[in-house]
Design a protein around this motif. Structure first.
Motif, PDB file in Angstrom:
ATOM      1  N   MET A  91       0.035  15.557  10.743  1.00 23.62           N
ATOM      2  CA  MET A  91       1.469  15.411  10.528  1.00 23.62           C
ATOM      3  C   MET A  91       1.798  14.035   9.952  1.00 23.62           C
ATOM      4  SD  MET A  91       3.288  18.116  11.189  1.00 23.62           S
ATOM      5  CE  MET A  91       4.954  17.509  11.465  1.00 23.62           C
ATOM      6  N   THR A  92       1.125  13.007  10.435  1.00 30.17           N
ATOM      7  CA  THR A  92       1.386  11.655   9.959  1.00 30.17           C
ATOM      8  C   THR A  92       1.041  11.517   8.483  1.00 30.17           C
ATOM      9  OG1 THR A  92       1.005  10.722  12.168  1.00 30.17           O
ATOM     10  CG2 THR A  92       0.808   9.214  10.300  1.00 30.17           C
ATOM     11  N   TYR A  93      -0.139  12.000   8.102  1.00 33.77           N
ATOM     12  CA  TYR A  93      -0.543  11.886   6.697  1.00 33.77           C
ATOM     13  C   TYR A  93       0.292  12.795   5.800  1.00 33.77           C
ATOM     14  CZ  TYR A  93      -4.509   8.797   7.485  1.00 33.77           C
ATOM     15  OH  TYR A  93      -5.281   7.709   7.787  1.00 33.77           O
ATOM     16  N   TRP A  94       0.668  13.965   6.320  1.00 33.47           N
ATOM     17  CA  TRP A  94       1.535  14.855   5.530  1.00 33.47           C
ATOM     18  C   TRP A  94       2.859  14.185   5.219  1.00 33.47           C
ATOM     19  CZ3 TRP A  94       6.109  16.959   7.786  1.00 33.47           C
ATOM     20  CH2 TRP A  94       6.840  17.785   6.918  1.00 33.47           C
ATOM     21  N   CYS A  95       3.501  13.587   6.220  1.00 31.43           N
ATOM     22  CA  CYS A  95       4.783  12.928   5.992  1.00 31.43           C
ATOM     23  C   CYS A  95       4.613  11.723   5.079  1.00 31.43           C
ATOM     24  CB  CYS A  95       5.407  12.521   7.326  1.00 31.43           C
ATOM     25  SG  CYS A  95       7.075  11.842   7.164  1.00 31.43           S
TER      26      CYS A  95
ATOM     27  N   VAL B  62       4.665  12.872   1.581  1.00 34.99           N
ATOM     28  CA  VAL B  62       6.022  13.191   1.136  1.00 34.99           C
ATOM     29  C   VAL B  62       6.745  11.907   0.709  1.00 34.99           C
ATOM     30  CG1 VAL B  62       8.296  14.027   1.861  1.00 34.99           C
ATOM     31  CG2 VAL B  62       6.229  15.288   2.512  1.00 34.99           C
ATOM     32  N   LEU B  63       6.662  10.871   1.521  1.00 32.02           N
ATOM     33  CA  LEU B  63       7.323   9.611   1.178  1.00 32.02           C
ATOM     34  C   LEU B  63       6.722   8.999  -0.086  1.00 32.02           C
ATOM     35  CD1 LEU B  63       7.720   7.975   4.717  1.00 32.02           C
ATOM     36  CD2 LEU B  63       9.431   9.209   3.384  1.00 32.02           C
ATOM     37  N   ASP B  64       5.436   9.210  -0.306  1.00 23.83           N
ATOM     38  CA  ASP B  64       4.793   8.657  -1.503  1.00 23.83           C
ATOM     39  C   ASP B  64       5.257   9.323  -2.791  1.00 23.83           C
ATOM     40  OD1 ASP B  64       3.309   6.568  -0.441  1.00 23.83           O
ATOM     41  OD2 ASP B  64       1.598   7.843   0.053  1.00 23.83           O
ATOM     42  N   THR B  65       5.916  10.489  -2.679  1.00 17.13           N
ATOM     43  CA  THR B  65       6.491  11.112  -3.882  1.00 17.13           C
ATOM     44  C   THR B  65       7.783  10.438  -4.302  1.00 17.13           C
ATOM     45  OG1 THR B  65       7.839  12.744  -2.685  1.00 17.13           O
ATOM     46  CG2 THR B  65       5.534  13.337  -3.153  1.00 17.13           C
TER      47      THR B  65
ATOM     48  N   GLU C  74      11.400  15.581   6.878  1.00 15.84           N
ATOM     49  CA  GLU C  74       9.959  15.521   7.137  1.00 15.84           C
ATOM     50  C   GLU C  74       9.631  14.463   8.193  1.00 15.84           C
ATOM     51  OE1 GLU C  74      10.596  17.237   3.088  1.00 15.84           O
ATOM     52  OE2 GLU C  74      11.375  15.503   4.171  1.00 15.84           O
ATOM     53  N   SER C  75      10.313  13.332   8.128  1.00 14.24           N
ATOM     54  CA  SER C  75      10.040  12.290   9.123  1.00 14.24           C
ATOM     55  C   SER C  75      10.558  12.707  10.500  1.00 14.24           C
ATOM     56  CB  SER C  75      10.648  10.949   8.700  1.00 14.24           C
ATOM     57  OG  SER C  75      12.056  10.974   8.736  1.00 14.24           O
ATOM     58  N   SER C  76      11.635  13.491  10.530  1.00 12.05           N
ATOM     59  CA  SER C  76      12.104  14.026  11.811  1.00 12.05           C
ATOM     60  C   SER C  76      11.072  14.972  12.410  1.00 12.05           C
ATOM     61  CB  SER C  76      13.439  14.755  11.637  1.00 12.05           C
ATOM     62  OG  SER C  76      14.503  13.846  11.491  1.00 12.05           O
TER      63      SER C  76
ATOM     64  N   LEU D 189       0.835  -1.189   0.000  1.00 13.73           N
ATOM     65  CA  LEU D 189       0.000   0.000   0.000  1.00 13.73           C
ATOM     66  C   LEU D 189       0.876   1.249   0.000  1.00 13.73           C
ATOM     67  CD1 LEU D 189      -2.731  -0.901   2.676  1.00 13.73           C
ATOM     68  CD2 LEU D 189      -2.923  -1.076   0.190  1.00 13.73           C
ATOM     69  N   THR D 190       0.339   2.357  -0.489  1.00 10.50           N
ATOM     70  CA  THR D 190       1.066   3.612  -0.385  1.00 10.50           C
ATOM     71  C   THR D 190       1.255   3.946   1.098  1.00 10.50           C
ATOM     72  OG1 THR D 190      -0.910   5.007  -0.304  1.00 10.50           O
ATOM     73  CG2 THR D 190      -0.060   4.409  -2.505  1.00 10.50           C
ATOM     74  N   GLN D 191       2.145   4.872   1.372  1.00  8.94           N
ATOM     75  CA  GLN D 191       2.358   5.259   2.769  1.00  8.94           C
ATOM     76  C   GLN D 191       1.097   5.897   3.358  1.00  8.94           C
ATOM     77  OE1 GLN D 191       4.990   4.937   5.043  1.00  8.94           O
ATOM     78  NE2 GLN D 191       5.653   3.413   3.561  1.00  8.94           N
TER      79      GLN D 191
END
Length: 396
Positions: free
Chosen positions: A307-311, A314-317, A324-326, A72-74
Protein backbone atom coordinates in the motif's frame (compact mmCIF):
# COMPACT_ATOMS: atom_id res chain seq x y z
CA UNK A 1 16.13 -5.29 4.18
CA UNK A 2 16.40 -4.74 0.43
CA UNK A 3 13.25 -6.31 -1.08
CA UNK A 4 12.30 -7.06 -4.67
CA UNK A 5 9.50 -4.52 -4.32
CA UNK A 6 12.00 -1.81 -3.40
CA UNK A 7 14.28 -2.55 -6.34
CA UNK A 8 11.49 -1.98 -8.84
CA UNK A 9 11.60 1.58 -10.17
CA UNK A 10 14.22 2.81 -7.72
CA UNK A 11 17.62 4.11 -8.77
CA UNK A 12 20.77 2.47 -7.47
CA UNK A 13 21.66 5.82 -5.91
CA UNK A 14 18.49 5.74 -3.79
CA UNK A 15 19.01 2.10 -2.80
CA UNK A 16 22.56 2.93 -1.72
CA UNK A 17 21.20 5.78 0.41
CA UNK A 18 18.61 3.45 1.95
CA UNK A 19 21.26 0.83 2.78
CA UNK A 20 23.45 3.51 4.36
CA UNK A 21 20.54 4.76 6.47
CA UNK A 22 19.67 1.24 7.62
CA UNK A 23 23.24 0.50 8.69
CA UNK A 24 23.42 3.79 10.58
CA UNK A 25 20.10 3.28 12.38
CA UNK A 26 20.81 -0.32 13.36
CA UNK A 27 24.45 0.15 14.39
CA UNK A 28 24.64 3.72 15.70
CA UNK A 29 21.15 4.85 16.68
CA UNK A 30 19.62 1.70 18.20
CA UNK A 31 22.07 1.67 21.16
CA UNK A 32 20.56 5.00 22.28
CA UNK A 33 17.06 3.55 22.66
CA UNK A 34 17.44 3.05 26.39
CA UNK A 35 19.01 6.48 26.95
CA UNK A 36 17.59 8.19 30.04
CA UNK A 37 17.27 11.39 28.02
CA UNK A 38 14.26 9.84 26.26
CA UNK A 39 11.42 11.24 28.36
CA UNK A 40 7.61 11.31 28.25
CA UNK A 41 7.68 14.42 26.04
CA UNK A 42 10.20 12.96 23.63
CA UNK A 43 13.99 12.92 23.39
CA UNK A 44 15.70 15.86 25.09
CA UNK A 45 17.29 18.61 23.02
CA UNK A 46 20.72 17.39 24.12
CA UNK A 47 20.01 13.87 22.88
CA UNK A 48 18.47 15.22 19.66
CA UNK A 49 21.55 17.34 18.99
CA UNK A 50 23.87 14.39 19.68
CA UNK A 51 21.94 12.09 17.34
CA UNK A 52 21.80 14.68 14.58
CA UNK A 53 25.54 15.25 14.90
CA UNK A 54 26.06 11.52 14.40
CA UNK A 55 23.71 11.63 11.41
CA UNK A 56 25.70 14.46 9.82
CA UNK A 57 28.98 12.65 10.41
CA UNK A 58 27.54 9.51 8.80
CA UNK A 59 26.22 11.48 5.80
CA UNK A 60 22.58 10.52 6.38
CA UNK A 61 21.08 13.87 7.39
CA UNK A 62 17.83 14.46 5.42
CA UNK A 63 18.95 11.67 3.06
CA UNK A 64 15.90 12.02 0.80
CA UNK A 65 16.90 15.60 -0.09
CA UNK A 66 19.86 15.60 -2.45
CA UNK A 67 22.93 17.83 -2.39
CA UNK A 68 21.67 19.80 -5.40
CA UNK A 69 18.39 20.58 -3.59
CA UNK A 70 16.45 17.94 -5.50
CA UNK A 71 14.17 15.40 -3.86
CA UNK A 72 14.02 11.64 -4.29
CA UNK A 73 10.82 10.34 -5.86
CA UNK A 74 8.14 9.28 -3.40
CA UNK A 75 8.89 5.62 -4.18
CA UNK A 76 12.58 6.21 -3.47
CA UNK A 77 11.72 8.24 -0.38
CA UNK A 78 9.71 5.26 0.88
CA UNK A 79 12.75 3.00 0.62
CA UNK A 80 14.77 5.50 2.67
CA UNK A 81 12.18 6.51 5.29
CA UNK A 82 11.17 2.92 6.03
CA UNK A 83 14.80 2.26 6.94
CA UNK A 84 15.03 5.41 9.06
CA UNK A 85 12.03 4.15 11.05
CA UNK A 86 13.76 0.95 12.17
CA UNK A 87 14.33 2.72 15.49
CA UNK A 88 11.96 5.24 17.12
CA UNK A 89 15.03 7.51 17.26
CA UNK A 90 15.99 6.92 13.63
CA UNK A 91 13.83 9.63 12.04
CA UNK A 92 15.22 12.14 14.53
CA UNK A 93 18.85 11.19 13.87
CA UNK A 94 18.30 11.24 10.08
CA UNK A 95 16.01 14.28 10.21
CA UNK A 96 13.19 12.50 8.42
CA UNK A 97 10.75 13.00 11.32
CA UNK A 98 7.43 14.80 11.56
CA UNK A 99 6.62 17.63 11.39
CA UNK A 100 9.95 18.73 9.86
CA UNK A 101 9.83 16.34 6.91
CA UNK A 102 6.38 17.56 5.84
CA UNK A 103 7.25 21.20 6.45
CA UNK A 104 10.39 20.96 4.33
CA UNK A 105 8.38 19.35 1.56
CA UNK A 106 5.79 22.12 1.67
CA UNK A 107 8.34 24.93 1.62
CA UNK A 108 10.20 23.28 -1.22
CA UNK A 109 6.99 23.16 -3.25
CA UNK A 110 5.30 26.51 -2.60
CA UNK A 111 7.51 29.00 -0.69
CA UNK A 112 8.94 32.05 -2.43
CA UNK A 113 12.68 32.01 -3.24
CA UNK A 114 13.23 34.50 -0.41
CA UNK A 115 11.43 32.36 2.17
CA UNK A 116 13.21 29.23 0.97
CA UNK A 117 16.56 30.93 1.35
CA UNK A 118 15.65 32.18 4.81
CA UNK A 119 14.26 28.98 6.33
CA UNK A 120 15.10 25.87 4.32
CA UNK A 121 18.91 25.59 4.74
CA UNK A 122 18.67 25.41 8.55
CA UNK A 123 15.82 22.92 8.29
CA UNK A 124 17.59 20.67 5.81
CA UNK A 125 20.85 20.58 7.77
CA UNK A 126 18.94 19.75 10.96
CA UNK A 127 20.10 22.79 12.91
CA UNK A 128 16.51 24.03 13.33
CA UNK A 129 13.30 22.20 14.21
CA UNK A 130 9.89 23.38 13.03
CA UNK A 131 6.24 23.08 14.00
CA UNK A 132 2.92 23.12 12.11
CA UNK A 133 0.15 25.08 13.85
CA UNK A 134 -3.21 23.88 12.52
CA UNK A 135 -5.28 21.93 15.10
CA UNK A 136 -7.28 23.94 17.66
CA UNK A 137 -8.85 23.15 21.06
CA UNK A 138 -12.15 21.31 20.85
CA UNK A 139 -13.54 23.26 23.82
CA UNK A 140 -13.24 26.44 21.72
CA UNK A 141 -15.08 24.85 18.80
CA UNK A 142 -11.85 24.96 16.81
CA UNK A 143 -10.53 23.03 13.85
CA UNK A 144 -9.49 19.41 14.19
CA UNK A 145 -10.31 16.82 11.56
CA UNK A 146 -12.61 19.49 10.07
CA UNK A 147 -10.26 22.37 9.17
CA UNK A 148 -13.19 24.53 8.04
CA UNK A 149 -13.96 25.10 11.75
CA UNK A 150 -10.79 27.19 12.16
CA UNK A 151 -11.16 29.92 14.80
CA UNK A 152 -7.67 31.48 14.70
CA UNK A 153 -7.93 34.79 12.85
CA UNK A 154 -5.57 36.97 10.85
CA UNK A 155 -6.23 40.61 9.93
CA UNK A 156 -4.21 43.08 7.91
CA UNK A 157 -2.67 46.03 9.77
CA UNK A 158 -0.47 48.08 7.47
CA UNK A 159 2.12 45.77 5.96
CA UNK A 160 1.65 43.12 8.66
CA UNK A 161 -0.90 40.45 9.47
CA UNK A 162 -2.06 40.24 13.09
CA UNK A 163 -2.88 36.70 14.27
CA UNK A 164 -4.95 35.72 17.32
CA UNK A 165 -6.18 32.33 18.51
CA UNK A 166 -5.36 29.04 20.19
CA UNK A 167 -3.80 25.84 18.91
CA UNK A 168 -3.36 22.38 20.40
CA UNK A 169 -1.47 19.11 19.79
CA UNK A 170 1.27 21.20 18.18
CA UNK A 171 4.11 18.74 17.75
CA UNK A 172 7.58 20.03 18.52
CA UNK A 173 6.56 23.63 19.27
CA UNK A 174 8.66 23.56 22.44
CA UNK A 175 12.16 24.16 21.09
CA UNK A 176 11.23 24.88 17.47
CA UNK A 177 12.96 27.66 15.55
CA UNK A 178 10.27 28.11 12.89
CA UNK A 179 6.54 27.57 12.64
CA UNK A 180 3.90 27.38 9.92
CA UNK A 181 0.69 28.90 11.29
CA UNK A 182 -2.75 28.46 9.76
CA UNK A 183 -5.28 31.22 10.39
CA UNK A 184 -8.51 32.50 8.84
CA UNK A 185 -8.86 35.82 7.01
CA UNK A 186 -11.98 37.28 5.38
CA UNK A 187 -10.93 35.44 2.20
CA UNK A 188 -10.39 32.07 3.87
CA UNK A 189 -7.53 30.04 5.30
CA UNK A 190 -3.98 31.42 5.21
CA UNK A 191 -0.52 30.09 6.01
CA UNK A 192 2.35 32.07 7.54
CA UNK A 193 6.00 31.31 8.24
CA UNK A 194 7.16 32.70 11.57
CA UNK A 195 10.37 32.71 13.58
CA UNK A 196 10.23 31.00 16.97
CA UNK A 197 10.21 31.59 19.83
CA UNK A 198 8.08 34.73 19.79
CA UNK A 199 6.60 36.42 22.89
CA UNK A 200 3.20 36.55 21.19
CA UNK A 201 3.18 32.73 20.96
CA UNK A 202 2.93 31.15 24.39
CA UNK A 203 3.14 27.47 25.27
CA UNK A 204 0.40 26.90 27.86
CA UNK A 205 1.55 23.35 28.55
CA UNK A 206 3.17 20.34 26.95
CA UNK A 207 0.57 17.57 27.00
CA UNK A 208 1.10 14.10 28.41
CA UNK A 209 0.36 11.75 25.51
CA UNK A 210 0.62 8.05 24.75
CA UNK A 211 3.55 8.55 22.35
CA UNK A 212 7.05 9.74 23.21
CA UNK A 213 9.23 9.77 20.09
CA UNK A 214 9.00 13.41 18.98
CA UNK A 215 11.22 16.13 20.52
CA UNK A 216 9.22 18.85 22.24
CA UNK A 217 6.14 16.66 22.62
CA UNK A 218 2.72 18.13 21.77
CA UNK A 219 1.76 21.57 23.10
CA UNK A 220 -1.26 23.72 23.79
CA UNK A 221 -0.58 27.21 22.40
CA UNK A 222 -2.05 30.70 22.63
CA UNK A 223 -1.36 33.33 19.98
CA UNK A 224 -1.93 36.91 21.14
CA UNK A 225 -1.57 39.73 18.58
CA UNK A 226 1.25 38.06 16.67
CA UNK A 227 2.49 40.45 13.98
CA UNK A 228 3.78 38.78 10.82
CA UNK A 229 5.17 40.69 7.82
CA UNK A 230 2.93 40.30 4.77
CA UNK A 231 5.74 38.73 2.73
CA UNK A 232 5.85 35.78 5.16
CA UNK A 233 2.48 34.50 3.98
CA UNK A 234 2.61 31.42 1.76
CA UNK A 235 0.85 32.39 -1.44
CA UNK A 236 -2.17 34.66 -1.19
CA UNK A 237 -4.88 35.19 1.39
CA UNK A 238 -7.45 32.40 1.23
CA UNK A 239 -5.13 29.81 -0.35
CA UNK A 240 -4.17 28.07 2.90
CA UNK A 241 -6.29 24.95 2.41
CA UNK A 242 -4.85 24.48 -1.08
CA UNK A 243 -1.33 24.52 0.35
CA UNK A 244 -2.35 22.27 3.22
CA UNK A 245 -3.32 19.62 0.66
CA UNK A 246 0.12 19.90 -0.94
CA UNK A 247 1.60 18.94 2.42
CA UNK A 248 -0.93 16.54 3.91
CA UNK A 249 -1.00 13.64 1.42
CA UNK A 250 2.80 13.15 1.26
CA UNK A 251 3.10 13.73 5.03
CA UNK A 252 0.43 11.10 5.67
CA UNK A 253 2.38 8.64 3.57
CA UNK A 254 5.66 9.52 5.29
CA UNK A 255 4.07 8.47 8.58
CA UNK A 256 3.23 5.12 6.97
CA UNK A 257 6.84 4.73 5.83
CA UNK A 258 8.44 5.49 9.19
CA UNK A 259 6.08 3.39 11.29
CA UNK A 260 6.31 0.50 8.85
CA UNK A 261 10.04 0.46 9.60
CA UNK A 262 9.35 0.51 13.34
CA UNK A 263 7.00 -2.46 13.07
CA UNK A 264 9.47 -4.40 10.93
CA UNK A 265 11.97 -4.02 13.76
CA UNK A 266 9.41 -4.85 16.47
CA UNK A 267 8.53 -8.01 14.56
CA UNK A 268 12.21 -8.93 14.34
CA UNK A 269 12.47 -8.62 18.12
CA UNK A 270 9.31 -10.64 18.73
CA UNK A 271 10.47 -13.32 16.27
CA UNK A 272 13.85 -13.61 17.98
CA UNK A 273 12.14 -13.89 21.37
CA UNK A 274 9.70 -16.54 20.16
CA UNK A 275 12.54 -18.66 18.77
CA UNK A 276 14.66 -18.42 21.90
CA UNK A 277 12.04 -18.63 24.64
CA UNK A 278 11.11 -22.15 25.72
CA UNK A 279 7.70 -23.09 27.15
CA UNK A 280 6.06 -26.49 27.63
CA UNK A 281 9.04 -28.29 26.20
CA UNK A 282 9.57 -26.37 22.96
CA UNK A 283 10.26 -22.86 21.60
CA UNK A 284 7.29 -20.50 21.64
CA UNK A 285 7.33 -20.29 17.84
CA UNK A 286 6.45 -23.97 17.66
CA UNK A 287 3.19 -23.34 19.51
CA UNK A 288 0.55 -22.54 16.89
CA UNK A 289 -0.86 -19.68 18.94
CA UNK A 290 2.46 -17.85 18.69
CA UNK A 291 3.70 -19.06 15.31
CA UNK A 292 0.45 -18.11 13.63
CA UNK A 293 0.64 -14.58 15.07
CA UNK A 294 4.09 -14.13 13.58
CA UNK A 295 2.83 -15.50 10.25
CA UNK A 296 -0.03 -12.99 10.32
CA UNK A 297 2.52 -10.26 11.01
CA UNK A 298 4.39 -11.12 7.82
CA UNK A 299 1.14 -10.86 5.87
CA UNK A 300 0.18 -7.49 7.38
CA UNK A 301 3.70 -6.08 6.95
CA UNK A 302 3.75 -7.05 3.28
CA UNK A 303 0.30 -5.56 2.70
CA UNK A 304 1.40 -2.34 4.42
CA UNK A 305 4.51 -2.24 2.25
CA UNK A 306 2.48 -2.75 -0.92
CA UNK A 307 0.00 0.00 0.00
CA UNK A 308 2.82 2.40 0.83
CA UNK A 309 4.63 1.90 -2.47
CA UNK A 310 1.36 1.98 -4.42
CA UNK A 311 0.43 5.36 -2.96
CA UNK A 312 3.97 6.63 -3.52
CA UNK A 313 3.65 5.71 -7.19
CA UNK A 314 0.39 7.65 -7.43
CA UNK A 315 2.03 10.76 -5.96
CA UNK A 316 4.96 10.35 -8.35
CA UNK A 317 2.56 10.85 -11.27
CA UNK A 318 1.95 14.38 -10.01
CA UNK A 319 -1.55 13.56 -8.76
CA UNK A 320 -2.62 15.11 -5.45
CA UNK A 321 -3.43 11.62 -4.20
CA UNK A 322 -5.95 12.60 -1.54
CA UNK A 323 -8.12 9.49 -1.83
CA UNK A 324 -5.15 7.19 -2.32
CA UNK A 325 -3.32 8.58 0.70
CA UNK A 326 -6.49 8.17 2.77
CA UNK A 327 -6.72 4.53 1.74
CA UNK A 328 -3.04 3.99 2.50
CA UNK A 329 -3.29 5.74 5.87
CA UNK A 330 -6.22 3.56 6.94
CA UNK A 331 -4.82 0.29 5.62
CA UNK A 332 -1.28 0.79 6.90
CA UNK A 333 -2.13 2.20 10.33
CA UNK A 334 -4.67 -0.54 11.02
CA UNK A 335 -2.34 -3.29 9.78
CA UNK A 336 0.58 -1.97 11.82
CA UNK A 337 -1.61 -1.77 14.92
CA UNK A 338 -2.30 -5.48 14.53
CA UNK A 339 1.40 -6.18 14.05
CA UNK A 340 2.46 -4.17 17.10
CA UNK A 341 -0.24 -5.77 19.25
CA UNK A 342 0.81 -9.27 18.22
CA UNK A 343 4.46 -8.47 18.96
CA UNK A 344 3.51 -7.51 22.52
CA UNK A 345 1.35 -10.61 22.87
CA UNK A 346 4.04 -12.97 21.56
CA UNK A 347 6.50 -11.63 24.11
CA UNK A 348 4.11 -11.79 27.06
CA UNK A 349 5.31 -9.87 30.10
CA UNK A 350 8.53 -8.90 28.33
CA UNK A 351 6.45 -7.20 25.64
CA UNK A 352 5.02 -4.62 28.04
CA UNK A 353 8.39 -3.59 29.48
CA UNK A 354 10.75 -0.93 28.21
CA UNK A 355 13.51 -3.54 27.90
CA UNK A 356 12.90 -3.49 24.13
CA UNK A 357 11.27 -0.98 21.79
CA UNK A 358 8.24 -3.23 21.25
CA UNK A 359 6.25 -1.53 24.01
CA UNK A 360 7.04 1.94 22.65
CA UNK A 361 6.23 0.95 19.07
CA UNK A 362 2.83 -0.31 20.28
CA UNK A 363 2.14 3.09 21.90
CA UNK A 364 3.35 5.05 18.89
CA UNK A 365 1.26 3.06 16.42
CA UNK A 366 -1.84 3.58 18.56
CA UNK A 367 -1.28 7.32 18.24
CA UNK A 368 -0.57 6.98 14.50
CA UNK A 369 -4.12 5.68 13.98
CA UNK A 370 -5.28 9.18 14.99
CA UNK A 371 -2.52 11.51 13.79
CA UNK A 372 -2.93 12.95 10.29
CA UNK A 373 -6.60 11.97 10.39
CA UNK A 374 -8.32 9.17 12.32
CA UNK A 375 -9.32 6.06 10.42
CA UNK A 376 -13.00 7.03 10.64
CA UNK A 377 -12.44 10.48 9.08
CA UNK A 378 -10.59 8.97 6.13
CA UNK A 379 -13.37 6.39 5.63
CA UNK A 380 -15.95 9.18 5.77
CA UNK A 381 -13.98 11.15 3.17
CA UNK A 382 -13.76 8.10 0.92
CA UNK A 383 -17.49 7.45 1.32
CA UNK A 384 -18.20 11.02 0.16
CA UNK A 385 -16.00 10.39 -2.88
CA UNK A 386 -17.88 7.18 -3.63
CA UNK A 387 -21.14 9.13 -3.61
CA UNK A 388 -19.72 11.94 -5.79
CA UNK A 389 -18.35 9.46 -8.30
CA UNK A 390 -21.64 7.56 -8.42
CA UNK A 391 -23.58 10.77 -9.07
CA UNK A 392 -21.18 11.78 -11.84
CA UNK A 393 -21.46 8.36 -13.50
CA UNK A 394 -25.27 8.35 -13.26
CA UNK A 395 -25.96 11.98 -14.20
CA UNK A 396 -28.81 12.31 -16.65
Amino acid sequence: MNTHLERQGISQRALDIADKVEAFVRETVAPFEGDLRCGPHGPSEALADELKALGRAAGVMTPHILDDGGHLTQRETAAVLIRSGLSPLGPLACHTCAPDEGNMYLLGKVASPELKERFLPRMVDGSMRSAFFMTEPAEDGGAGSDPSMMQTTCKMDGNHWVINGSKTYITGADGAGMGIIMAKSDEGACMFLVDLPDPAIQIVRVMDTIDSSMPGGHSVITIDNLRVPADQMLGASGEGFKYAQVRLAPARLSHCMRWLGACVRANEIATDYANRRMAFGKPLVDHEGVGFMLAENLIDLKQAELMTYWCADVLDTGAQGGAESSMAKVAVSEALMRVADRCVQCMGGQGVTADTIVEQVFREIRAFRIYDGPTEVHKWSLAKKIKRDWKAENAA
